[in-house]
Design a protein around this motif. Structure first.
Motif, mmCIF file in Angstrom:
data_model
loop_
_atom_site.group_PDB
_atom_site.id
_atom_site.type_symbol
_atom_site.label_atom_id
_atom_site.label_comp_id
_atom_site.label_asym_id
_atom_site.label_seq_id
_atom_site.Cartn_x
_atom_site.Cartn_y
_atom_site.Cartn_z
ATOM 1 N N ALA A 194 81.616 71.661 89.040
ATOM 2 C CA ALA A 194 81.239 71.330 90.409
ATOM 3 C C ALA A 194 82.514 70.371 91.172
ATOM 4 N N SER A 195 83.579 70.274 90.450
ATOM 5 C CA SER A 195 84.627 69.627 91.207
ATOM 6 C C SER A 195 85.664 70.601 91.782
ATOM 7 N N GLN A 196 86.223 70.110 92.785
ATOM 8 C CA GLN A 196 87.594 70.871 93.387
ATOM 9 C C GLN A 196 88.718 71.077 92.574
ATOM 10 N N ALA A 197 88.994 70.071 91.740
ATOM 11 C CA ALA A 197 90.110 70.451 90.652
ATOM 12 C C ALA A 197 89.713 71.547 89.618
ATOM 13 N N ALA A 223 87.814 74.124 90.657
ATOM 14 C CA ALA A 223 87.882 75.342 91.376
ATOM 15 C C ALA A 223 89.417 75.801 91.649
ATOM 16 N N ASP A 224 90.180 74.765 91.732
ATOM 17 C CA ASP A 224 91.668 74.891 91.882
ATOM 18 C C ASP A 224 92.331 75.615 90.746
ATOM 19 N N ALA A 225 91.798 75.061 89.440
ATOM 20 C CA ALA A 225 92.655 75.654 88.275
ATOM 21 C C ALA A 225 91.953 76.796 88.034
ATOM 22 N N ARG A 226 90.601 77.247 88.372
ATOM 23 C CA ARG A 226 90.042 78.528 88.205
ATOM 24 C C ARG A 226 90.798 79.581 89.058
ATOM 25 N N LEU A 227 90.943 79.290 90.351
ATOM 26 C CA LEU A 227 91.752 79.960 91.319
ATOM 27 C C LEU A 227 93.227 80.426 90.658
ATOM 28 N N LEU A 228 93.827 79.514 90.198
ATOM 29 C CA LEU A 228 95.106 79.663 89.608
ATOM 30 C C LEU A 228 95.194 80.552 88.566
ATOM 31 N N GLY A 229 94.215 80.344 87.590
ATOM 32 C CA GLY A 229 94.252 81.320 86.443
ATOM 33 C C GLY A 229 93.809 82.850 87.056
ATOM 34 N N THR A 230 93.141 82.921 88.164
ATOM 35 C CA THR A 230 92.815 83.986 88.653
ATOM 36 C C THR A 230 94.059 84.816 89.122
ATOM 37 N N LEU A 231 94.716 84.157 90.128
ATOM 38 C CA LEU A 231 95.762 84.541 90.622
ATOM 39 C C LEU A 231 97.071 84.896 89.712
ATOM 40 N N LEU A 232 97.075 84.259 88.698
ATOM 41 C CA LEU A 232 98.292 84.453 87.648
ATOM 42 C C LEU A 232 98.053 85.641 86.977
ATOM 43 N N ALA A 272 88.506 75.800 82.976
ATOM 44 C CA ALA A 272 88.893 76.442 84.392
ATOM 45 C C ALA A 272 89.976 77.613 84.541
ATOM 46 N N SER A 273 90.946 77.468 84.038
ATOM 47 C CA SER A 273 92.143 78.306 84.010
ATOM 48 C C SER A 273 92.028 79.393 83.242
ATOM 49 N N ALA A 274 91.395 79.141 82.145
ATOM 50 C CA ALA A 274 91.129 80.285 81.299
ATOM 51 C C ALA A 274 90.084 81.095 81.790
ATOM 52 N N ARG A 275 88.974 80.774 82.406
ATOM 53 C CA ARG A 275 87.977 81.377 82.983
ATOM 54 C C ARG A 275 88.499 82.116 84.122
ATOM 55 N N PRO A 323 97.366 76.433 94.284
ATOM 56 C CA PRO A 323 97.832 77.700 93.208
ATOM 57 C C PRO A 323 98.261 78.892 93.887
ATOM 58 N N GLN A 324 98.443 78.999 95.021
ATOM 59 C CA GLN A 324 99.160 80.260 95.716
ATOM 60 C C GLN A 324 100.607 80.067 95.718
ATOM 61 N N GLN A 325 101.057 78.523 95.936
ATOM 62 C CA GLN A 325 102.560 78.197 95.998
ATOM 63 C C GLN A 325 103.226 78.338 94.288
ATOM 64 N N VAL A 326 102.257 78.064 93.456
ATOM 65 C CA VAL A 326 102.695 78.389 92.202
ATOM 66 C C VAL A 326 102.847 79.802 91.949
ATOM 67 N N LEU A 327 102.130 80.558 92.331
ATOM 68 C CA LEU A 327 102.139 82.097 92.040
ATOM 69 C C LEU A 327 103.495 82.667 92.940
#
Length: 212
Positions: A36-39, A41-50, A68-71, A195-199
């Motif tokens: 439920a947290s924004q953190a 969601a952000d980690a999940r998006l990072l995993g998706t983008l990578l 989250a990032s693995a998911r 996440p986008q800046q990381v990518l």
């Protein structure tokens, strides 16, 4: 029958070769955030983008931002590596494909560093701080950096970790004879805001090319 068997063996070799050549991003972060947290969601998006960009994900394998990032990576069809430790009885979360079980906390830290071609430090507590400090120091000392494969991108999430970076920037003030001196360590770390800046950063560096 032999043709089918040969095809299966060839396919297996191709899959293994792809994993060997794939660049790995090690992600550090808190085990506390829930879905439920924004953190989270952000980690999940990072995993998706990578994963969509062709990177494999490596992290501590447990809950929170590791989950989250693995998911996110798995939902995008990516490969995930979880480095767990016998110190804790918990097994890797369901989104980890390849679990690497270590015997001690120190071995776990070094395995996370050795596996990564780049590091991303998400918000976290003392454990994440220890991971950031070790990754940073191992690359800051030439005699140590060889053990983890040399200098690699170290991307740190801002504004969360900004106070830590600012604190260490003060080291230059300790030398009163060189007031403009800046610690070489500051050149290793890069602050990112999402996440986008990381990518974007990883895509702009040699990290995106195949392992050599």
């Amino acid at each position: 029958m032999l043709f089918v068997l040969g095809f299966c063996v060839f396919d297996l070799i191709c899959v293994n070769l792809r994993l060997i050549l794939m660049k790995v991003v090690t992600i550090f972060g808190s085990s506390l955030p829930t879905e439920a947290s924004q953190a989270y969601a952000d980690a999940r998006l990072l995993g998706t983008l990578l994963a969509e960009a062709g990177f494999a994900i490596c992290n501590g394998g447990y809950r929170g931002l590791m989950e989250a990032s693995a998911r996110g990576a798995r939902e995008a069809g990516g490969h995930t590596i979880g480095v767990t430790c016998e110190v804790w009885p918990a097994k890797a979360n369901q989104w980890i494909v390849e679990e690497v079980r270590t015997k001690s906390f120190s071995e776990r830290l070094m395995t996370l560093l050795e596996r990564g071609d780049a590091y991303v430090v998400l918000p976290g507590g003392t454990g994440t701080l220890a991971e950031l400090a070790l990754a940073w120091e191992m690359m800051n000392k030439a005699s140590l950096s060889k053990t983890v494969g040399g200098n690699k991108p170290l991307l740190v999430m801002s504004p969360y970790w900004q106070p830590v970076i600012a604190c260490l920037e003060q080291e230059g003030q300790l030398n009163s004879t060189q007031k403009e001196w800046r610690s070489p360590a500051m050149e290793i770390v890069t602050l990112v805001t999402g996440p986008q800046q990381v990518l974007d950063y990883l895509n702009s560096t040699a990290c995106h090319s195949e392992r050599r």
